[in-house]
Design a protein around this motif. Structure first.
Motif, PDB file in Angstrom:
ATOM      1  N   PHE A   5       0.834  -1.199   0.000  1.00 48.32           N
ATOM      2  CA  PHE A   5       0.000   0.000   0.000  1.00 48.32           C
ATOM      3  C   PHE A   5       0.872   1.253   0.000  1.00 48.32           C
ATOM      4  N   ILE A   6       1.931   1.253   0.784  1.00 49.51           N
ATOM      5  CA  ILE A   6       2.835   2.411   0.824  1.00 49.51           C
ATOM      6  C   ILE A   6       3.491   2.607  -0.541  1.00 49.51           C
ATOM      7  N   TRP A   7       3.887   1.507  -1.184  1.00 46.67           N
ATOM      8  CA  TRP A   7       4.486   1.604  -2.509  1.00 46.67           C
ATOM      9  C   TRP A   7       3.479   2.173  -3.506  1.00 46.67           C
ATOM     10  N   LEU A   8       2.226   1.716  -3.447  1.00 47.19           N
ATOM     11  CA  LEU A   8       1.193   2.224  -4.357  1.00 47.19           C
ATOM     12  C   LEU A   8       0.929   3.710  -4.121  1.00 47.19           C
ATOM     13  N   MET A   9       0.913   4.134  -2.858  1.00 49.24           N
ATOM     14  CA  MET A   9       0.727   5.553  -2.542  1.00 49.24           C
ATOM     15  C   MET A   9       1.868   6.378  -3.120  1.00 49.24           C
ATOM     16  N   ASP A  10       3.100   5.904  -2.962  1.00 52.76           N
ATOM     17  CA  ASP A  10       4.262   6.611  -3.494  1.00 52.76           C
ATOM     18  C   ASP A  10       4.210   6.666  -5.016  1.00 52.76           C
ATOM     19  N   TYR A  11       3.835   5.570  -5.643  1.00 51.51           N
ATOM     20  CA  TYR A  11       3.739   5.498  -7.105  1.00 51.51           C
ATOM     21  C   TYR A  11       2.703   6.490  -7.634  1.00 51.51           C
ATOM     22  N   SER A  12       1.529   6.544  -7.002  1.00 52.14           N
ATOM     23  CA  SER A  12       0.497   7.467  -7.466  1.00 52.14           C
ATOM     24  C   SER A  12       0.915   8.919  -7.218  1.00 52.14           C
ATOM     25  N   HIS A  13       1.596   9.170  -6.106  1.00 56.43           N
ATOM     26  CA  HIS A  13       2.085  10.525  -5.824  1.00 56.43           C
ATOM     27  C   HIS A  13       3.088  10.968  -6.887  1.00 56.43           C
ATOM     28  N   ARG A  14       4.028  10.078  -7.221  1.00 58.54           N
ATOM     29  CA  ARG A  14       5.017  10.415  -8.254  1.00 58.54           C
ATOM     30  C   ARG A  14       4.347  10.646  -9.602  1.00 58.54           C
ATOM     31  N   GLY A  15       3.282   9.899  -9.878  1.00 54.36           N
ATOM     32  CA  GLY A  15       2.542  10.104 -11.120  1.00 54.36           C
ATOM     33  C   GLY A  15       1.903  11.481 -11.190  1.00 54.36           C
ATOM     34  N   PHE A  16       1.324  11.930 -10.086  1.00 54.58           N
ATOM     35  CA  PHE A  16       0.724  13.258 -10.057  1.00 54.58           C
ATOM     36  C   PHE A  16       1.792  14.345 -10.162  1.00 54.58           C
ATOM     37  N   VAL A  17       2.944  14.133  -9.535  1.00 45.65           N
ATOM     38  CA  VAL A  17       4.029  15.113  -9.612  1.00 45.65           C
ATOM     39  C   VAL A  17       4.541  15.221 -11.047  1.00 45.65           C
ATOM     40  N   ARG A  18       4.650  14.092 -11.743  1.00 49.36           N
ATOM     41  CA  ARG A  18       5.127  14.090 -13.127  1.00 49.36           C
ATOM     42  C   ARG A  18       4.195  14.854 -14.067  1.00 49.36           C
ATOM     43  N   LEU A  19       2.928  14.947 -13.707  1.00 55.80           N
ATOM     44  CA  LEU A  19       1.985  15.688 -14.547  1.00 55.80           C
ATOM     45  C   LEU A  19       2.250  17.193 -14.522  1.00 55.80           C
ATOM     46  N   LYS A  20       2.930  17.670 -13.486  1.00 58.90           N
ATOM     47  CA  LYS A  20       3.289  19.090 -13.331  1.00 58.90           C
ATOM     48  C   LYS A  20       2.071  19.998 -13.417  1.00 58.90           C
ATOM     49  N   LEU A  21       1.009  19.587 -12.744  1.00 62.86           N
ATOM     50  CA  LEU A  21      -0.197  20.407 -12.665  1.00 62.86           C
ATOM     51  C   LEU A  21      -0.159  21.233 -11.391  1.00 62.86           C
ATOM     52  N   SER A  22      -0.828  22.368 -11.403  1.00 60.68           N
ATOM     53  CA  SER A  22      -0.948  23.158 -10.182  1.00 60.68           C
ATOM     54  C   SER A  22      -1.883  22.410  -9.224  1.00 60.68           C
ATOM     55  N   PRO A  23      -1.780  22.684  -7.918  1.00 57.08           N
ATOM     56  CA  PRO A  23      -2.612  21.957  -6.948  1.00 57.08           C
ATOM     57  C   PRO A  23      -4.112  21.963  -7.251  1.00 57.08           C
ATOM     58  N   PRO A  24      -4.705  23.090  -7.690  1.00 55.69           N
ATOM     59  CA  PRO A  24      -6.142  23.017  -8.002  1.00 55.69           C
ATOM     60  C   PRO A  24      -6.455  22.019  -9.117  1.00 55.69           C
ATOM     61  N   TRP A  25      -5.582  21.938 -10.120  1.00 56.38           N
ATOM     62  CA  TRP A  25      -5.812  20.987 -11.211  1.00 56.38           C
ATOM     63  C   TRP A  25      -5.573  19.554 -10.749  1.00 56.38           C
ATOM     64  N   GLN A  26      -4.630  19.357  -9.831  1.00 56.41           N
ATOM     65  CA  GLN A  26      -4.420  18.024  -9.255  1.00 56.41           C
ATOM     66  C   GLN A  26      -5.667  17.578  -8.504  1.00 56.41           C
ATOM     67  N   LEU A  27      -6.246  18.501  -7.718  1.00 55.29           N
ATOM     68  CA  LEU A  27      -7.480  18.178  -6.990  1.00 55.29           C
ATOM     69  C   LEU A  27      -8.627  17.879  -7.951  1.00 55.29           C
ATOM     70  N   ALA A  28      -8.715  18.663  -9.018  1.00 47.97           N
ATOM     71  CA  ALA A  28      -9.777  18.434 -10.003  1.00 47.97           C
ATOM     72  C   ALA A  28      -9.610  17.072 -10.664  1.00 47.97           C
ATOM     73  N   LEU A  29      -8.386  16.715 -11.014  1.00 44.68           N
ATOM     74  CA  LEU A  29      -8.141  15.413 -11.635  1.00 44.68           C
ATOM     75  C   LEU A  29      -8.458  14.281 -10.665  1.00 44.68           C
ATOM     76  N   GLY A  30      -8.057  14.437  -9.410  1.00 40.53           N
ATOM     77  CA  GLY A  30      -8.379  13.427  -8.399  1.00 40.53           C
ATOM     78  C   GLY A  30      -9.888  13.273  -8.228  1.00 40.53           C
ATOM     79  N   GLY A  31     -10.597  14.401  -8.209  1.00 44.76           N
ATOM     80  CA  GLY A  31     -12.054  14.353  -8.103  1.00 44.76           C
ATOM     81  C   GLY A  31     -12.694  13.697  -9.302  1.00 44.76           C
ATOM     82  N   LEU A  32     -12.149  13.958 -10.478  1.00 46.85           N
ATOM     83  CA  LEU A  32     -12.669  13.324 -11.687  1.00 46.85           C
ATOM     84  C   LEU A  32     -12.462  11.816 -11.645  1.00 46.85           C
ATOM     85  N   ILE A  33     -11.287  11.388 -11.193  1.00 40.06           N
ATOM     86  CA  ILE A  33     -10.999   9.950 -11.100  1.00 40.06           C
ATOM     87  C   ILE A  33     -11.954   9.276 -10.111  1.00 40.06           C
TER      88      ILE A  33
END
Length: 77
Positions: A5-33
């Motif tokens: 679970f910790i590895w999956l959390m780290d993997y998903s976090h790195r994926g969001f960081v790689r997208l280079k979105l601003s925090p509001p867009w990260q939240l919007a994408l998370g909400g969409l998912i």
């Protein structure tokens, strides 16, 4: 299960960081998912108490439990 679970959390976090979105867009994408996952199974919403209670009263098929588990895990990630 803990290290996975910790590895999956780290993997998903790195994926969001790689997208280079601003925090509001990260939240919007998370909400969409999570919204799209809730279309598959509405049980991803909330803390899961009502889902567990309803499953104890009327046990579903094992495949339904697996689908809810996977969707809930993806929603948390």
């Amino acid at each position: 299960c803990g290290p996975l679970f910790i590895w999956l959390m780290d993997y998903s976090h790195r994926g969001f960081v790689r997208l280079k979105l601003s925090p509001p867009w990260q939240l919007a994408l998370g909400g969409l998912i999570v919204g799209m996952l809730s279309l598959i199974t509405p049980a991803v919403w909330g803390n899961g108490y009502s889902v567990v209670q309803s499953y104890l009263l009327s046990p579903p098929l094992f495949s339904v439990i697996i689908i809810v588990f996977i969707c809930k895990l993806l929603a948390v990630l």
